[in-house]
Design a protein around this motif. Structure first.
Motif, PDB file in Angstrom:
ATOM      1  N   VAL A 179      -6.379  26.507   7.283  1.00 60.75           N
ATOM      2  CA  VAL A 179      -6.286  26.318   5.832  1.00 60.75           C
ATOM      3  C   VAL A 179      -5.495  25.041   5.585  1.00 60.75           C
ATOM      4  O   VAL A 179      -4.467  24.817   6.219  1.00 60.75           O
ATOM      5  N   GLY A 182      -1.993  19.115   2.789  1.00 58.46           N
ATOM      6  CA  GLY A 182      -1.875  18.436   4.082  1.00 58.46           C
ATOM      7  C   GLY A 182      -0.609  17.598   4.165  1.00 58.46           C
ATOM      8  O   GLY A 182      -0.578  16.583   4.857  1.00 58.46           O
ATOM      9  N   SER A 183       0.452  18.049   3.483  1.00 58.03           N
ATOM     10  CA  SER A 183       1.668  17.225   3.447  1.00 58.03           C
ATOM     11  C   SER A 183       2.686  17.630   4.508  1.00 58.03           C
ATOM     12  O   SER A 183       3.784  17.090   4.547  1.00 58.03           O
ATOM     13  N   THR A 190       1.211  22.531  -2.006  1.00 58.75           N
ATOM     14  CA  THR A 190       0.651  23.579  -2.863  1.00 58.75           C
ATOM     15  C   THR A 190       1.513  24.831  -2.729  1.00 58.75           C
ATOM     16  O   THR A 190       2.353  24.926  -1.820  1.00 58.75           O
ATOM     17  N   ILE A 193      -3.481  32.915   2.109  1.00 55.45           N
ATOM     18  CA  ILE A 193      -2.619  33.246   0.971  1.00 55.45           C
ATOM     19  C   ILE A 193      -3.418  32.990  -0.305  1.00 55.45           C
ATOM     20  O   ILE A 193      -3.980  31.896  -0.488  1.00 55.45           O
ATOM     21  N   GLU A 198       3.373  20.243  11.535  1.00 56.82           N
ATOM     22  CA  GLU A 198       2.458  21.008  12.393  1.00 56.82           C
ATOM     23  C   GLU A 198       1.348  20.073  12.868  1.00 56.82           C
ATOM     24  O   GLU A 198       0.800  19.299  12.075  1.00 56.82           O
ATOM     25  N   GLY A 228      11.628  23.973   0.857  1.00 57.36           N
ATOM     26  CA  GLY A 228      12.872  23.902   0.097  1.00 57.36           C
ATOM     27  C   GLY A 228      13.733  22.751   0.551  1.00 57.36           C
ATOM     28  O   GLY A 228      13.264  21.827   1.218  1.00 57.36           O
ATOM     29  N   GLY A 264      -3.565  22.900   2.523  1.00 59.31           N
ATOM     30  CA  GLY A 264      -3.161  22.751   1.132  1.00 59.31           C
ATOM     31  C   GLY A 264      -3.315  21.267   0.830  1.00 59.31           C
ATOM     32  O   GLY A 264      -4.413  20.714   0.902  1.00 59.31           O
TER      33      GLY A 264
HETATM   34  C1  LIG Z   1       7.202  12.854   0.825  1.00 58.94           C
HETATM   35  C2  LIG Z   1       7.324  14.273   1.321  1.00 58.94           C
HETATM   36  C3  LIG Z   1       8.475  14.998   1.049  1.00 58.94           C
HETATM   37  C4  LIG Z   1       8.615  16.307   1.500  1.00 58.94           C
HETATM   38  N1  LIG Z   1       9.763  16.986   1.211  1.00 58.94           N
HETATM   39  C5  LIG Z   1       9.895  18.267   1.608  1.00 58.94           C
HETATM   40  C6  LIG Z   1      11.084  18.998   1.284  1.00 58.94           C
HETATM   41  O1  LIG Z   1      12.008  18.500   0.643  1.00 58.94           O
HETATM   42  N2  LIG Z   1      11.158  20.295   1.704  1.00 58.94           N
HETATM   43  C7  LIG Z   1      10.142  20.891   2.401  1.00 58.94           C
HETATM   44  O2  LIG Z   1      10.260  22.083   2.739  1.00 58.94           O
HETATM   45  N3  LIG Z   1       9.014  20.211   2.724  1.00 58.94           N
HETATM   46  C8  LIG Z   1       8.863  18.926   2.348  1.00 58.94           C
HETATM   47  N4  LIG Z   1       7.721  18.233   2.674  1.00 58.94           N
HETATM   48  C9  LIG Z   1       6.692  18.869   3.522  1.00 58.94           C
HETATM   49  C10 LIG Z   1       5.567  19.599   2.751  1.00 58.94           C
HETATM   50  O3  LIG Z   1       5.345  19.000   1.487  1.00 58.94           O
HETATM   51  C11 LIG Z   1       5.862  21.091   2.572  1.00 58.94           C
HETATM   52  O4  LIG Z   1       5.960  21.748   3.825  1.00 58.94           O
HETATM   53  C12 LIG Z   1       4.767  21.779   1.736  1.00 58.94           C
HETATM   54  O5  LIG Z   1       5.188  23.078   1.428  1.00 58.94           O
HETATM   55  C13 LIG Z   1       3.425  21.842   2.456  1.00 58.94           C
HETATM   56  O6  LIG Z   1       2.448  22.234   1.510  1.00 58.94           O
HETATM   57  P1  LIG Z   1       0.924  21.801   1.675  1.00 58.94           P
HETATM   58  O7  LIG Z   1       0.145  22.400   0.583  1.00 58.94           O
HETATM   59  O8  LIG Z   1       0.816  20.347   1.837  1.00 58.94           O
HETATM   60  O9  LIG Z   1       0.585  22.539   3.042  1.00 58.94           O
HETATM   61  P2  LIG Z   1      -0.202  21.944   4.282  1.00 58.94           P
HETATM   62  O10 LIG Z   1       0.585  20.834   4.873  1.00 58.94           O
HETATM   63  O11 LIG Z   1      -1.600  21.679   3.920  1.00 58.94           O
HETATM   64  O12 LIG Z   1      -0.137  23.209   5.253  1.00 58.94           O
HETATM   65  C14 LIG Z   1       1.100  23.672   5.747  1.00 58.94           C
HETATM   66  C15 LIG Z   1       0.870  25.034   6.430  1.00 58.94           C
HETATM   67  O13 LIG Z   1       0.537  26.004   5.442  1.00 58.94           O
HETATM   68  C16 LIG Z   1      -0.729  26.586   5.735  1.00 58.94           C
HETATM   69  N5  LIG Z   1      -1.371  26.889   4.460  1.00 58.94           N
HETATM   70  C17 LIG Z   1      -1.496  26.091   3.373  1.00 58.94           C
HETATM   71  N6  LIG Z   1      -2.089  26.765   2.373  1.00 58.94           N
HETATM   72  C18 LIG Z   1      -2.361  27.997   2.836  1.00 58.94           C
HETATM   73  C19 LIG Z   1      -2.981  29.158   2.288  1.00 58.94           C
HETATM   74  N7  LIG Z   1      -3.449  29.201   1.037  1.00 58.94           N
HETATM   75  N8  LIG Z   1      -3.106  30.255   3.074  1.00 58.94           N
HETATM   76  C20 LIG Z   1      -2.651  30.249   4.348  1.00 58.94           C
HETATM   77  N9  LIG Z   1      -2.056  29.187   4.914  1.00 58.94           N
HETATM   78  C21 LIG Z   1      -1.909  28.078   4.168  1.00 58.94           C
HETATM   79  C22 LIG Z   1      -1.459  25.550   6.571  1.00 58.94           C
HETATM   80  O14 LIG Z   1      -2.475  26.137   7.363  1.00 58.94           O
HETATM   81  C23 LIG Z   1      -0.316  25.013   7.403  1.00 58.94           C
HETATM   82  O15 LIG Z   1      -0.037  25.897   8.461  1.00 58.94           O
HETATM   83  C24 LIG Z   1       7.565  16.912   2.241  1.00 58.94           C
HETATM   84  C25 LIG Z   1       6.396  16.183   2.510  1.00 58.94           C
HETATM   85  C26 LIG Z   1       6.276  14.879   2.057  1.00 58.94           C
HETATM   86  C27 LIG Z   1       5.012  14.119   2.340  1.00 58.94           C
END
Ligand SMILES: Cc1cc2nc3c(=O)[nH]c(=O)nc-3n(C[C@H](O)[C@H](O)[C@H](O)COP(=O)(O)OP(=O)(O)OC[C@H]3O[C@@H](n4cnc5c(N)ncnc54)[C@H](O)[C@@H]3O)c2cc1C
Length: 299
Positions: A62, A66-67, A130, A185, A297, A140, A64
């Motif tokens: 999955v 991709g961050s 997301t 989720i 990851e 967090g 979101g």
């Molecule tokens: C500039 C920048 C700043 C950041 N600052 C922070 C910070 O302050 N604190 C922090 O904690 N993180 C931070 N991050 C990292 C990131 O943004 C977080 O970890 C965020 O929560 C990831 O969300 P995403 O939607 O991009 O998930 P993704 O990167 O797409 O996926 C993360 C994980 O969640 C899983 N996943 C996503 N959606 C679902 C779903 N619906 N069901 C099941 N599994 C799912 C994916 O398979 C993967 O294992 C930062 C990133 C960047 C680029």
């Protein structure tokens, strides 16, 4: 994949694409293609998709925003599911709670909450993920994380059944949750606090200003590369003390603003990032005896 191509096109109402470049689906803008990318249009679509995935024994990931992901240059040979479609992006506010679907972005969740005079998520300002990704990672910062605010999470397991996980069955710790391996989720209920929108906005501004001064927020990255060790200096401090800021492999560079960020200066590959990660881990271990654990990851 040929069988799945025709089968999915007939079965799924949502978007199905093949050989989808994942580069444009991650904040690092790096990585090869996914054999198949699907944006299910609703829960029924998702259920059908999961049944095909199970029947064909395909691998599944999955995405979101991709961050928090580094996609390898060879890409992903299975099916990527993305829930950033209207059916999975609804928010329903009830008194001091919100039911948020997995495809909602954190910035939208925070700003819509503020519009309802609700706060409590200011710690998540500047996190570009997301709701689904935030729950999985217990996103967090120093002022809090999402896990402790969660009442329940609804997931669809790989058989296509929808299950509600209540607070007592959920575990959140530093950048980790027990949602891994539970399925997709779908939505969650989050507790918020009454707070005037203007107050929330000024708190958000403060967090963003601080991040802007200390993190490379205008460059391509995946946030913190390594988790902070449980005790002692932070990962960033350890890397900085080794003199590794601005260390570069190809177009991948240790940020001069924050040593725990690796930035893509334009054409970095996953191999460049992985090589930089190896160098950092080796140097920090040699100098400090600390084995840095990845926060991002690798897919
Ligand atoms: C500039 C920048 C700043 C950041 N600052 C922070 C910070 O302050 N604190 C922090 O904690 N993180 C931070 N991050 C990292 C990131 O943004 C977080 O970890 C965020 O929560 C990831 O969300 P995403 O939607 O991009 O998930 P993704 O990167 O797409 O996926 C993360 C994980 O969640 C899983 N996943 C996503 N959606 C679902 C779903 N619906 N069901 C099941 N599994 C799912 C994916 O398979 C993967 O294992 C930062 C990133 C960047 C680029």
């Amino acid at each position: 994949m040929l069988l799945i191509n025709s089968e999915l096109k007939n079965l799924i109402k949502g978007k199905v694409s093949y050989d989808e470049p994942l580069k444009r689906r991650t904040s690092l803008r790096i990585g090869g293609s996914a054999a198949c990318w699907v944006e299910p249009s609703d829960k029924e679509d998702l259920k059908k998709l999961l049944q095909v995935i199970k029947k064909e024994a395909l691998s599944l990931k999955v995405f979101g925003k991709g961050s928090n992901l580094l996609v390898k240059d060879s890409g992903f040979s299975g099916v990527v599911i993305n829930l950033e479609t209207p059916h999975f992006q609804k928010l329903v506010f009830k008194e001091k709670r919100v039911v948020a679907e997995a495809g909602v972005s954190l910035p939208t969740l925070i700003s819509e909450s503020a519009r309802h005079d609700l706060g409590g998520l200011e710690f998540a300002a500047g996190i570009p993920g997301t709701v689904g990704g935030a729950l999985m990672m217990n996103a967090g910062g120093k002022d809090g994380s999402i896990g402790p605010l969660v009442n329940w999470v609804e997931v669809m397991n790989l058989e296509g059944d929808t299950i509600r996980l209540e607070r007592d069955n959920l575990e959140f710790s530093y950048r980790r949750s027990n949602l891994m391996g539970r399925g997709i989720i779908l939505e969650t209920e989050i507790r918020l606090q009454k707070r005037e929108a203007l107050k929330t906005l000024s708190m958000l501004k403060e967090v963003i200003l601080e991040k802007g001064m200390t993190q490379p927020i205008s460059q391509l990255s995946a946030g913190s590369i390594f988790k902070n060790p449980p005790t002692g200096p932070s990962a960033g401090e350890l890397i900085e003390q080794c003199g590794l800021k601005e260390l570069r492999v190809g177009d991948a560079e240790v940020s001069y603003r924050h040593a725990n960020f690796i930035v893509n200066l334009g054409t970095a590959t996953a191999a460049d990032i992985l090589s930089l990660i190896d160098k950092i881990q080796l140097t920090v271990f040699q100098k400090h005896g600390v084995k840095l654990e990845l926060e991002i990851e690798i897919v």
